[in-house]
Design a protein around this motif. Structure first.
Motif, PDB file in Angstrom:
ATOM      1  N   GLN A 103      19.171  11.510 -21.442  1.00  0.00           N
ATOM      2  CA  GLN A 103      18.115  11.450 -19.766  1.00  0.00           C
ATOM      3  C   GLN A 103      19.351  10.627 -18.822  1.00  0.00           C
ATOM      4  O   GLN A 103      20.870  10.407 -19.615  1.00  0.00           O
ATOM      5  CB  GLN A 103      17.278  10.155 -20.130  1.00  0.00           C
ATOM      6  N   ASP A 104      19.690  11.836 -17.894  1.00  0.00           N
ATOM      7  CA  ASP A 104      20.925  11.732 -16.387  1.00  0.00           C
ATOM      8  C   ASP A 104      21.007  10.210 -16.408  1.00  0.00           C
ATOM      9  O   ASP A 104      21.628  10.010 -16.210  1.00  0.00           O
ATOM     10  CB  ASP A 104      20.336  12.326 -15.689  1.00  0.00           C
ATOM     11  N   ASN A 105      19.723   9.301 -16.711  1.00  0.00           N
ATOM     12  CA  ASN A 105      19.413   8.399 -16.179  1.00  0.00           C
ATOM     13  C   ASN A 105      19.781   6.825 -17.328  1.00  0.00           C
ATOM     14  O   ASN A 105      20.174   5.569 -16.677  1.00  0.00           O
ATOM     15  CB  ASN A 105      18.272   7.385 -14.901  1.00  0.00           C
ATOM     16  N   VAL A 106      21.026   7.891 -18.729  1.00  0.00           N
ATOM     17  CA  VAL A 106      20.922   6.642 -19.656  1.00  0.00           C
ATOM     18  C   VAL A 106      22.966   7.057 -19.338  1.00  0.00           C
ATOM     19  O   VAL A 106      23.068   7.542 -20.004  1.00  0.00           O
ATOM     20  CB  VAL A 106      19.733   6.638 -20.358  1.00  0.00           C
ATOM     21  N   ASP A 107      23.226   5.612 -19.941  1.00  0.00           N
ATOM     22  CA  ASP A 107      24.626   5.804 -20.415  1.00  0.00           C
ATOM     23  C   ASP A 107      24.094   4.899 -21.601  1.00  0.00           C
ATOM     24  O   ASP A 107      24.150   3.662 -21.301  1.00  0.00           O
ATOM     25  CB  ASP A 107      25.313   5.577 -18.911  1.00  0.00           C
ATOM     26  N   LEU A 108      25.766   4.962 -23.107  1.00  0.00           N
ATOM     27  CA  LEU A 108      26.661   4.426 -23.468  1.00  0.00           C
ATOM     28  C   LEU A 108      26.728   3.533 -24.136  1.00  0.00           C
ATOM     29  O   LEU A 108      27.844   4.533 -23.100  1.00  0.00           O
ATOM     30  CB  LEU A 108      25.944   4.725 -25.425  1.00  0.00           C
ATOM     31  N   VAL A 109      27.187   2.435 -23.749  1.00  0.00           N
ATOM     32  CA  VAL A 109      28.669   2.052 -23.702  1.00  0.00           C
ATOM     33  C   VAL A 109      28.879   0.899 -25.428  1.00  0.00           C
ATOM     34  O   VAL A 109      28.430   0.297 -25.502  1.00  0.00           O
ATOM     35  CB  VAL A 109      29.091   0.540 -22.981  1.00  0.00           C
ATOM     36  N   SER A 110      29.531   1.675 -26.118  1.00  0.00           N
ATOM     37  CA  SER A 110      30.721   0.964 -27.413  1.00  0.00           C
ATOM     38  C   SER A 110      31.149   0.090 -26.803  1.00  0.00           C
ATOM     39  O   SER A 110      32.517  -0.213 -26.624  1.00  0.00           O
ATOM     40  CB  SER A 110      31.346   1.703 -28.106  1.00  0.00           C
ATOM     41  N   ILE A 111      30.701  -1.230 -27.051  1.00  0.00           N
ATOM     42  CA  ILE A 111      31.469  -2.135 -27.456  1.00  0.00           C
ATOM     43  C   ILE A 111      32.734  -2.361 -27.799  1.00  0.00           C
ATOM     44  O   ILE A 111      33.747  -2.957 -27.465  1.00  0.00           O
ATOM     45  CB  ILE A 111      30.568  -3.697 -27.341  1.00  0.00           C
ATOM     46  N   LYS A 112      32.962  -2.351 -28.513  1.00  0.00           N
ATOM     47  CA  LYS A 112      34.223  -1.961 -29.639  1.00  0.00           C
ATOM     48  C   LYS A 112      35.052  -0.933 -29.404  1.00  0.00           C
ATOM     49  O   LYS A 112      36.064  -1.453 -29.243  1.00  0.00           O
ATOM     50  CB  LYS A 112      33.771  -0.697 -30.833  1.00  0.00           C
TER      51      LYS A 112
END
Length: 544
Positions: A343-352
């Protein structure tokens, strides 16, 4: 000098699934009981965890009480895997049907418990200052009932909305539409809440520390015909559930992966992947649980599925675990979770790759910059198995506290008693089966054992029961030995307390890494308790 009779024969801490059934059984045994419950009503897990998407991953009909014969004939489950509102209604109905609330004191947090050496009973103190006494105390505080937050500077500075999934508001609707939302955590709870929030949020940022091997729940509505067929099979189903490894409808397939050629194994995996719930875990070939090569075959299959479901290749790789074998952490069941990241309204941030440095007044500061949000949702889990007990100031014989006894991790005898804490019984805590299975099924026979023993304590004039230190040592060593030889020992997980926030706190005292649950089969564990009862309770020191 006359000795005052305690206020109750038994005090039970917690009115969740276990506490409710324990109350029912103790009343049937003719004992006086008071249940103390922090929440405002019954249901435990399903009272507190009302976040969007909260749902079972055990089949609904396998999760209900077996003792409620009349209700079994009446209750129609709406779905194979019930959502929180239906589960809450169910447990409220049980409380109504058996008039359980008359012996439950709600909105009552227990803060301290002290054993009285002179009278062999317990004084239980509440947050409001009330003091109650009982010969026996039985804790039914739950495996997952002590929420934790991450160790991040500035958490109290944020000006927007803040929620923890385990402490979701009861008296207000949380709206996501048009808001910038951050969810911290991608475990079983995170997978559920992320999928739901993404449907309406203006923008959702997911902060992932480590990805998990999530598998499709494949939930469906239940028709009246299906429900009638399931109901007709209840006697056989409940019998079977007591004899599967973890109390689920599914059990390990004894046919190993090595008995299949490549095409056959692929079809075996595809069939499991299309099935309900834990067909994709407990229903797999058994060598996947114990053999790294077999486990890797299933991991590779799942990785291919994730790559096929997530459009962006980089995001797909971030969602594929590379630090643990399948099933060595709690396996989340999902309903469209991976597609959420398309979805365009979702981002994933990898804390690593991009660590969280602090919480600011307007959002979350990472190593790569600030992310402004209107709401932060912490799906950061629990201090499992021991947390709820350690948050009560429990003082046993001679003034020794449970915190002191468990300074290097929990020690128990069969998961039900701790030496030095007479007349205190633990239901569903460390070293019991509840953390590795279908909760009600894993608790059922243990609660029945407890009620029978409690009745015997009072009819036989037993004053004091506590675990023998040597028996406790042998059992605790067995728990650790069995866990250390498998794939689970190679993984950081809640089963070893690795999720606790002080692991990232340089000022925290290092903890000894110990296994908190019990890795054996349900029927094996129950038989240990039954054998103990049949043979005069060896391993317990009993004084009349």
């Amino acid at each position: 000098m006359a000795v005052c009779k305690p206020d109750f024969d038994v005090i039970v801490i917690g009115a969740g699934i276990s506490g409710m059934y324990q109350l029912y059984l103790l009343r049937e045994a003719g004992l006086t009981v008071r249940v103390l419950e922090t929440g405002g009503d019954v249901g435990g897990t399903w009272y507190w965890n009302r976040y969007p998407g909260a749902r079972l991953d055990s089949e609904s009909y396998s999760y209900q009480y077996a003792f409620t014969k009349d209700l079994l004939e009446e209750w129609d489950w709406a779905e194979h895997f019930a959502a929180q509102p239906e589960l809450e209604r169910y447990y409220q109905t049980v409380a109504d049907r058996y008039d359980l609330r008359k012996d439950i004191q709600f909105d009552t947090r227990v803060t301290a418990m002290t054993f009285n050496d002179g009278t062999d009973d317990w004084t239980v103190t509440t947050e409001a200052g009330q003091r109650l006494t009982a010969r026996l105390v039985i804790t039914a505080t739950g495996v997952l009932s002590a929420p934790i937050y991450p160790h991040v500077p500035g958490m109290d500075r944020f000006r927007g909305e803040v929620h923890h999934t385990a402490l979701w508001p009861h008296d207000e609707d949380v709206e996501f539409e048009g808001k910038r939302v951050a969810v911290v955590g991608t475990g079983a709870t995170g997978v559920q809440v992320i999928t739901e929030i993404a449907k309406t949020a203006g923008h959702l940022t997911v902060f992932q520390r480590t990805p998990n091997w999530a598998v499709p729940l494949n939930n469906e509505p239940l028709s009246s015909g299906e429900m009638a067929e399931i109901r007709a099979g209840y006697p056989e189903m409940f019998e079977r559930l007591q004899n599967t490894f973890s109390g689920f409808l599914h059990d390990w397939d004894p046919t190993p992966t090595t008995d299949f050629d490549d095409a056959g194994l692929r079809e075996r995996f595809e069939t499991a992947y299309r099935g309900h719930g834990f067909t994709k875990w407990i229903g797999l070939p058994a060598d996947i649980a114990s053999d790294a090569t077999a486990n890797r075959k299933w991991c590779d299959f799942l990785a291919g599925k994730i790559r096929g479901r997530v459009t962006d290749p980089k995001t797909a790789e971030l969602l594929i675990p590379d630090d643990h074998y399948f099933g060595t952490k709690r396996v989340p069941c999902e309903s469209g979770y991976f597609e959420t990241f398309n979805q365009d309204n979702v981002d994933l941030v990898s804390i690593k790759e991009n660590p969280i440095e602090e919480i600011t007044e307007t959002g979350i500061r990472t190593a790569q910059g600030d992310i402004e949000v209107d709401m932060i949702v912490y799906a950061t889990g629990f201090e499992a198995f021991t947390g709820a007990l350690k948050r009560i100031d429990i003082t046993g014989a001679g003034g020794r506290t449970l915190q002191q006894a468990w300074a290097d991790g929990p020690v128990t005898y069969l998961g039900v008693q701790v030496s030095g804490f007479p007349n205190l019984f633990i239901m569903g805590g460390p070293h019991g089966k509840g953390g590795h299975g279908n909760g009600p099924r894993c608790a059922e026979r243990v609660l029945e054992w407890m009620a029978e023993f409690a009745e015997r304590i009072f009819t036989e004039g037993i004053r004091r029961v506590e675990a023998d230190p040597e028996a406790e040592r042998e059992w605790s060593d067995e728990v650790q030995r069995r866990a250390s030889s498998g794939l689970m020992a190679q993984t950081k997980s809640i089963y070893f307390g690795d999720n606790l926030p002080d692991e990232n706190d340089p000022e925290a005292t290092p903890r000894k890494r110990v296994y908190l649950a019990y890795i054996g089969a349900l029927n094996e564990y129950v038989e240990r308790l039954r054998t103990m009862a049949r043979t005069g309770y060896p391993g317990l020191l009993i004084s009349k």
